[in-house]
Design a protein around this motif. Structure first.
Motif, PDB file in Angstrom:
ATOM      1  N   LEU A  46       0.817  -1.211   0.000  1.00  0.00           N
ATOM      2  CA  LEU A  46       0.000   0.000   0.000  1.00  0.00           C
ATOM      3  C   LEU A  46       0.858   1.273   0.000  1.00  0.00           C
ATOM      4  N   GLY A  47       1.950   1.249   0.735  1.00  0.00           N
ATOM      5  CA  GLY A  47       2.830   2.414   0.822  1.00  0.00           C
ATOM      6  C   GLY A  47       3.470   2.807  -0.500  1.00  0.00           C
ATOM      7  N   SER A  48       3.549   1.877  -1.440  1.00  0.00           N
ATOM      8  CA  SER A  48       4.130   2.186  -2.751  1.00  0.00           C
ATOM      9  C   SER A  48       3.339   3.260  -3.478  1.00  0.00           C
ATOM     10  N   LEU A  49       2.038   3.264  -3.274  1.00  0.00           N
ATOM     11  CA  LEU A  49       1.206   4.235  -3.977  1.00  0.00           C
ATOM     12  C   LEU A  49       1.537   5.653  -3.542  1.00  0.00           C
ATOM     13  N   THR A  50       1.690   5.858  -2.241  1.00  0.00           N
ATOM     14  CA  THR A  50       2.001   7.207  -1.763  1.00  0.00           C
ATOM     15  C   THR A  50       3.455   7.574  -2.027  1.00  0.00           C
ATOM     16  N   TYR A  51       4.304   6.588  -2.258  1.00  0.00           N
ATOM     17  CA  TYR A  51       5.682   6.877  -2.635  1.00  0.00           C
ATOM     18  C   TYR A  51       5.720   7.523  -4.027  1.00  0.00           C
ATOM     19  N   TYR A  52       4.919   7.001  -4.948  1.00  0.00           N
ATOM     20  CA  TYR A  52       4.917   7.484  -6.324  1.00  0.00           C
ATOM     21  C   TYR A  52       3.914   8.611  -6.586  1.00  0.00           C
ATOM     22  N   PHE A  53       2.854   8.665  -5.799  1.00  0.00           N
ATOM     23  CA  PHE A  53       1.779   9.622  -6.067  1.00  0.00           C
ATOM     24  C   PHE A  53       1.401  10.343  -4.776  1.00  0.00           C
ATOM     25  N   ASP A  54       1.383  11.672  -4.819  1.00  0.00           N
ATOM     26  CA  ASP A  54       1.113  12.490  -3.639  1.00  0.00           C
ATOM     27  C   ASP A  54      -0.266  12.239  -3.045  1.00  0.00           C
ATOM     28  N   ASP A  55      -1.231  12.010  -3.931  1.00  0.00           N
ATOM     29  CA  ASP A  55      -2.597  11.782  -3.470  1.00  0.00           C
ATOM     30  C   ASP A  55      -3.370  11.060  -4.573  1.00  0.00           C
ATOM     31  N   GLN A  57      -5.807  12.087  -6.384  1.00  0.00           N
ATOM     32  CA  GLN A  57      -6.001  12.942  -7.561  1.00  0.00           C
ATOM     33  C   GLN A  57      -4.810  12.819  -8.506  1.00  0.00           C
ATOM     34  N   HIS A  58      -3.617  12.863  -7.961  1.00  0.00           N
ATOM     35  CA  HIS A  58      -2.387  12.743  -8.757  1.00  0.00           C
ATOM     36  C   HIS A  58      -2.330  11.370  -9.434  1.00  0.00           C
ATOM     37  N   LEU A  59      -2.662  10.323  -8.692  1.00  0.00           N
ATOM     38  CA  LEU A  59      -2.633   8.970  -9.239  1.00  0.00           C
ATOM     39  C   LEU A  59      -3.657   8.829 -10.373  1.00  0.00           C
ATOM     40  N   LEU A  60      -4.884   9.287 -10.165  1.00  0.00           N
ATOM     41  CA  LEU A  60      -5.914   9.170 -11.201  1.00  0.00           C
ATOM     42  C   LEU A  60      -5.565  10.010 -12.427  1.00  0.00           C
ATOM     43  N   THR A  61      -5.007  11.188 -12.195  1.00  0.00           N
ATOM     44  CA  THR A  61      -4.595  12.028 -13.321  1.00  0.00           C
ATOM     45  C   THR A  61      -3.521  11.321 -14.136  1.00  0.00           C
ATOM     46  N   ALA A  62      -2.553  10.718 -13.461  1.00  0.00           N
ATOM     47  CA  ALA A  62      -1.487   9.988 -14.163  1.00  0.00           C
ATOM     48  C   ALA A  62      -2.057   8.773 -14.905  1.00  0.00           C
ATOM     49  N   ALA A  63      -2.997   8.062 -14.299  1.00  0.00           N
ATOM     50  CA  ALA A  63      -3.590   6.890 -14.953  1.00  0.00           C
ATOM     51  C   ALA A  63      -4.380   7.311 -16.187  1.00  0.00           C
ATOM     52  N   PHE A  64      -5.188   8.358 -16.067  1.00  0.00           N
ATOM     53  CA  PHE A  64      -5.957   8.820 -17.214  1.00  0.00           C
ATOM     54  C   PHE A  64      -5.042   9.389 -18.300  1.00  0.00           C
ATOM     55  N   THR A  65      -3.943  10.002 -17.902  1.00  0.00           N
ATOM     56  CA  THR A  65      -2.965  10.485 -18.885  1.00  0.00           C
ATOM     57  C   THR A  65      -2.391   9.307 -19.663  1.00  0.00           C
ATOM     58  N   ARG A  66      -2.102   8.233 -18.969  1.00  0.00           N
ATOM     59  CA  ARG A  66      -1.582   7.013 -19.623  1.00  0.00           C
ATOM     60  C   ARG A  66      -2.583   6.484 -20.649  1.00  0.00           C
TER      61      ARG A  66
END
Length: 185
Positions: A46-55, A57-66
């Protein structure tokens, strides 16, 4: 630790997280995505997600960008390969009727992207960037207004054909594409 998927031994972890995020979005919808669901789908702590993505919103934005970049690359490649205006028209028909989206999953994800973008400025920027890339690919062959109309046609037909009991067939789509091109070109 041999075989570990931690740290530098796992250079694709960020991409796996993004792919898993898209899988979770496709299964549950963007509104129901959680860190826990993504971490489980990616097979990472679980901690890997916060290591790569601040929150989130950032994670979803990066996924949708992909997602947008993947589909946009396919879209652009078809138009890049077109050498004549007729071939460009055929490429537009292929974008609408073929597998440029890749899978029904990607089309579903685009619906999620549209819906999520209405309330999220960062994701709205992803949508705008995707639209600009699509229109840029189209303006290699068509004037800006025609490119805009064709881009809207691609989106509209793709959405309608995914839910219509009698999707518009390739020949009918070709007639409409030709009419738009002839009207504006």
């Amino acid at each position: 630790m041999t075989g570990s998927t931690r740290g530098p031994n796992d250079p694709r972890r960020r991409e796996r997280i993004l792919d898993a995020a898209l899988d979770v979005i496709a299964e549950h919808g963007a509104i129901k995505v959680t860190y826990r669901k993504i971490a489980e789908a990616a097979g990472v702590p679980l901690g890997s997600l916060t290591y790569y993505f601040d929150d989130m919103q950032h994670l979803l934005t990066a996924a949708f960008t992909r997602l947008a970049e993947t589909v946009s690359t396919r879209y652009g490649a078809l138009l890049e390969a077109a050498r004549t205006r007729r071939e460009a028209e055929e490429a537009v028909v292929e974008i609408i009727c073929g597998k440029v989206w890749g899978t029904d999953r990607n089309l579903l994800l685009s619906y999620e992207l549209y819906a999520f973008a209405t309330r999220n400025p960062e994701v709205r920027a992803v949508m705008r960037s995707w639209m600009e890339a699509s229109r840029s690919s189209l303006t290699r062959h068509f004037d800006p207004l025609t490119a805009r109309a064709l881009d809207a046609l691609v989106e509209g037909f793709s959405i309608h054909n995914s839910v219509d009991l009698r999707p518009t067939d390739r020949e009918e789509v070709a007639v409409v594409v030709r009419a738009v091109v002839d009207r504006h070109g």
